[in-house]
Design a protein around this motif. Structure first.
Motif, mmCIF file in Angstrom:
data_model
loop_
_atom_site.group_PDB
_atom_site.id
_atom_site.type_symbol
_atom_site.label_atom_id
_atom_site.label_comp_id
_atom_site.label_asym_id
_atom_site.label_seq_id
_atom_site.Cartn_x
_atom_site.Cartn_y
_atom_site.Cartn_z
ATOM 1 N N GLU A 1 -0.388 59.782 59.694
ATOM 2 C CA GLU A 1 0.302 60.763 58.861
ATOM 3 C C GLU A 1 1.814 60.572 58.843
ATOM 4 O O GLU A 1 2.523 61.259 58.099
ATOM 5 C CB GLU A 1 -0.010 62.184 59.357
ATOM 6 C CG GLU A 1 -1.472 62.586 59.241
ATOM 7 C CD GLU A 1 -2.302 62.106 60.423
ATOM 8 O OE1 GLU A 1 -1.729 61.430 61.309
ATOM 9 O OE2 GLU A 1 -3.507 62.405 60.459
ATOM 10 N N ALA A 2 2.353 59.686 59.660
ATOM 11 C CA ALA A 2 3.803 59.511 59.741
ATOM 12 C C ALA A 2 4.367 59.006 58.416
ATOM 13 O O ALA A 2 3.753 58.180 57.728
ATOM 14 C CB ALA A 2 4.154 58.533 60.858
ATOM 15 N N ASP A 3 5.555 59.506 58.072
ATOM 16 C CA ASP A 3 6.178 59.129 56.802
ATOM 17 C C ASP A 3 6.483 57.638 56.726
ATOM 18 O O ASP A 3 6.556 57.073 55.633
ATOM 19 C CB ASP A 3 7.476 59.925 56.597
ATOM 20 C CG ASP A 3 7.220 61.409 56.397
ATOM 21 O OD1 ASP A 3 6.086 61.768 56.013
ATOM 22 O OD2 ASP A 3 8.147 62.207 56.630
ATOM 23 N N ASN A 4 6.692 57.013 57.876
ATOM 24 C CA ASN A 4 7.054 55.592 57.888
ATOM 25 C C ASN A 4 5.905 54.707 58.368
ATOM 26 O O ASN A 4 6.135 53.606 58.867
ATOM 27 C CB ASN A 4 8.287 55.370 58.764
ATOM 28 C CG ASN A 4 8.105 55.898 60.183
ATOM 29 O OD1 ASN A 4 7.176 56.652 60.466
ATOM 30 N ND2 ASN A 4 9.007 55.512 61.077
ATOM 31 N N TRP A 5 4.659 55.193 58.225
ATOM 32 C CA TRP A 5 3.513 54.416 58.712
ATOM 33 C C TRP A 5 3.430 53.058 58.032
ATOM 34 O O TRP A 5 3.163 52.047 58.671
ATOM 35 C CB TRP A 5 2.215 55.193 58.483
ATOM 36 C CG TRP A 5 1.018 54.557 59.132
ATOM 37 C CD1 TRP A 5 0.599 54.713 60.413
ATOM 38 C CD2 TRP A 5 0.099 53.640 58.519
ATOM 39 N NE1 TRP A 5 -0.531 53.957 60.653
ATOM 40 C CE2 TRP A 5 -0.859 53.291 59.505
ATOM 41 C CE3 TRP A 5 -0.014 53.078 57.248
ATOM 42 C CZ2 TRP A 5 -1.907 52.415 59.251
ATOM 43 C CZ3 TRP A 5 -1.061 52.197 56.994
ATOM 44 C CH2 TRP A 5 -1.997 51.875 57.988
ATOM 45 N N TRP A 6 3.663 53.015 56.731
ATOM 46 C CA TRP A 6 3.543 51.757 55.993
ATOM 47 C C TRP A 6 4.729 50.831 56.247
ATOM 48 O O TRP A 6 4.563 49.614 56.348
ATOM 49 C CB TRP A 6 3.436 52.033 54.490
ATOM 50 C CG TRP A 6 2.130 52.631 54.082
ATOM 51 C CD1 TRP A 6 1.876 53.942 53.792
ATOM 52 C CD2 TRP A 6 0.882 51.948 53.934
ATOM 53 N NE1 TRP A 6 0.556 54.122 53.476
ATOM 54 C CE2 TRP A 6 -0.086 52.909 53.551
ATOM 55 C CE3 TRP A 6 0.478 50.626 54.085
ATOM 56 C CZ2 TRP A 6 -1.413 52.588 53.316
ATOM 57 C CZ3 TRP A 6 -0.849 50.302 53.848
ATOM 58 C CH2 TRP A 6 -1.781 51.270 53.468
ATOM 59 N N SER A 7 5.917 51.398 56.331
ATOM 60 C CA SER A 7 7.124 50.566 56.370
ATOM 61 C C SER A 7 7.615 50.248 57.772
ATOM 62 O O SER A 7 8.240 49.208 57.993
ATOM 63 C CB SER A 7 8.254 51.262 55.604
ATOM 64 O OG SER A 7 8.652 52.452 56.272
ATOM 65 N N GLY A 8 7.365 51.144 58.736
ATOM 66 C CA GLY A 8 7.933 50.965 60.066
ATOM 67 C C GLY A 8 9.423 51.215 60.114
ATOM 68 O O GLY A 8 10.084 50.929 61.121
ATOM 69 N N ARG A 9 9.974 51.768 59.017
ATOM 70 C CA ARG A 9 11.415 51.993 58.916
ATOM 71 C C ARG A 9 11.866 53.176 59.764
ATOM 72 O O ARG A 9 11.086 54.046 60.138
ATOM 73 C CB ARG A 9 11.804 52.245 57.452
ATOM 74 C CG ARG A 9 11.571 51.076 56.498
ATOM 75 C CD ARG A 9 12.685 50.067 56.597
ATOM 76 N NE ARG A 9 13.987 50.686 56.371
ATOM 77 C CZ ARG A 9 14.480 50.964 55.164
ATOM 78 N NH1 ARG A 9 13.781 50.665 54.075
ATOM 79 N NH2 ARG A 9 15.676 51.509 55.040
ATOM 80 N N VAL A 10 13.163 53.216 60.016
ATOM 81 C CA VAL A 10 13.777 54.307 60.761
ATOM 82 C C VAL A 10 13.856 55.546 59.875
ATOM 83 O O VAL A 10 14.206 55.463 58.690
ATOM 84 C CB VAL A 10 15.188 53.894 61.222
ATOM 85 C CG1 VAL A 10 15.946 55.074 61.788
ATOM 86 C CG2 VAL A 10 15.094 52.777 62.250
ATOM 87 N N LEU A 11 13.533 56.707 60.430
ATOM 88 C CA LEU A 11 13.708 57.975 59.743
ATOM 89 C C LEU A 11 15.043 58.594 60.148
ATOM 90 O O LEU A 11 15.637 58.211 61.165
ATOM 91 C CB LEU A 11 12.568 58.931 60.085
ATOM 92 C CG LEU A 11 11.148 58.464 59.740
ATOM 93 C CD1 LEU A 11 10.125 59.493 60.207
ATOM 94 C CD2 LEU A 11 11.010 58.194 58.251
ATOM 95 N N ALA A 12 15.501 59.572 59.362
ATOM 96 C CA ALA A 12 16.784 60.217 59.656
ATOM 97 C C ALA A 12 16.793 60.817 61.059
ATOM 98 O O ALA A 12 17.810 60.789 61.757
ATOM 99 C CB ALA A 12 17.076 61.287 58.607
ATOM 100 N N GLU A 13 15.656 61.338 61.505
ATOM 101 C CA GLU A 13 15.596 61.961 62.833
ATOM 102 C C GLU A 13 15.646 60.934 63.959
ATOM 103 O O GLU A 13 15.895 61.284 65.117
ATOM 104 C CB GLU A 13 14.310 62.778 62.950
ATOM 105 C CG GLU A 13 13.048 61.942 62.838
ATOM 106 C CD GLU A 13 11.798 62.774 62.658
ATOM 107 O OE1 GLU A 13 10.801 62.491 63.352
ATOM 108 O OE2 GLU A 13 11.821 63.709 61.833
ATOM 109 N N ASP A 14 15.411 59.651 63.643
ATOM 110 C CA ASP A 14 15.443 58.605 64.666
ATOM 111 C C ASP A 14 16.852 58.076 64.922
ATOM 112 O O ASP A 14 17.118 57.492 65.979
ATOM 113 C CB ASP A 14 14.560 57.422 64.244
ATOM 114 C CG ASP A 14 13.107 57.806 64.062
ATOM 115 O OD1 ASP A 14 12.602 58.590 64.889
ATOM 116 O OD2 ASP A 14 12.484 57.320 63.100
#
Length: 284
Positions: free
Chosen positions: A111-124
């Motif tokens: 369910e993670a927003d970056n599951w496909w990309s593995g990219r950094v999220l703003a919260e990271d």
């Protein structure tokens, strides 16, 4: 796994800068204090770019920006030229993510927003090193660079850049020995009151890497390892890249640092030399 890179000297410290639109001057990129930043006046593509003149042709392996406020969607392009008119292209990174993918899909929830990309999220962003690194596939020999930044959605309304590193890279013939250590060293002060309660003065931690190069021949040991310790002492800066072949972890395991101490060159056997290194990250 590729051999580590030890990148010095930093030619950008004596370079001249131009281009873009800046609230605070681009020459701040030459200041070793990372808190003295170069800040853009706006976020347009014309404002967030700059050119670099190294004064003469130099051998270049890495271009790095240790310290920035780029958002997770930002992109950077680095180009190297042989002429002042910037018509003879030596290298072009293309548009690359300022925050590359650092997560493996298997480590993320579906369910993670970056599951496909593995990219950094703003919260990271707050818990990760704010550093950009571009390692050239092979060293280039040139004088002029152009750096373009695309971060038009940055919530700050401007871009801060702390330093620029443009340097050649020493890649040892044999990588560091097993037993290399990489960790975070805390600078936070702790005091205990009479009641036993603990109070803290939080300060940013530094990454520290310690390793040995045990299989250098006498030429590499003298002209690279021994020469580097003489040139840098404990105050000069070196950009350390743990593994330039591992793009997933390269940003987190590479940093601008200094030698914490100078070690002796050891003659292990006939034409085999070793030396210990300990490099502490520069964080401010």
């Amino acid at each position: 796994m590729a051999a580590c890179l030890l990148c010095w000297p930093n030619y950008a410290d004596a370079a001249s800068y131009s281009g873009g639109v800046w609230q605070t001057p681009l020459v701040n990129l030459r200041d070793r204090f990372l808190t003295k930043v170069a800040r853009t006046a706006g976020l347009s593509l014309e404002a967030t770019r700059f050119d670099v003149d190294l004064s003469r042709d130099r051998t270049i392996k890495v271009v790095a920006i240790p310290g920035h406020n780029l958002s997770p969607s930002a992109r950077i392009r680095v180009r190297l030229f042989a002429d002042a008119a910037r018509t003879i292209l030596r290298a072009d990174s293309g548009w690359l993510d300022a925050w590359p993918a650092i997560f493996a899909t298997a480590d993320l929830e579906w369910e993670a927003d970056n599951w496909w990309s593995g990219r950094v999220l703003a919260e990271d962003v707050a818990r990760l090193p704010r550093s950009y690194l571009y390692v050239l596939p092979r060293q280039a020999f040139c004088r002029y660079l152009s750096v373009d930044l695309d971060d038009q959605a940055n919530p700050a309304g401007y871009i801060d850049l702390a330093r620029l590193v443009v340097a050649p890279g020493w890649e040892p013939l044999f990588n560091f020995s097993y037993g290399v250590g990489l960790g975070w060293e805390s600078a936070t002060l702790a005091e205990t009151s009479l009641s036993g309660a603990e109070h803290f003065e939080e300060r940013p931690p530094s990454r520290v890497v310690s390793f040995r190069l045990d299989y250098m021949n006498r030429v590499e040991a003298t002209n690279q390892a021994l020469a580097m310790t003489r040139a840098l002492d404990v105050s000069g800066e070196v950009y350390f890249v743990f593994d330039p072949a591992n793009l997933l972890l390269m940003q987190q395991r590479s940093f601008l640092g200094r030698l914490r101490q100078l070690s002796a060159l050891e003659h292990v056997a006939c034409n085999i030399n070793g030396m210990a290194f300990e490099i502490k990250e520069v964080v401010a």
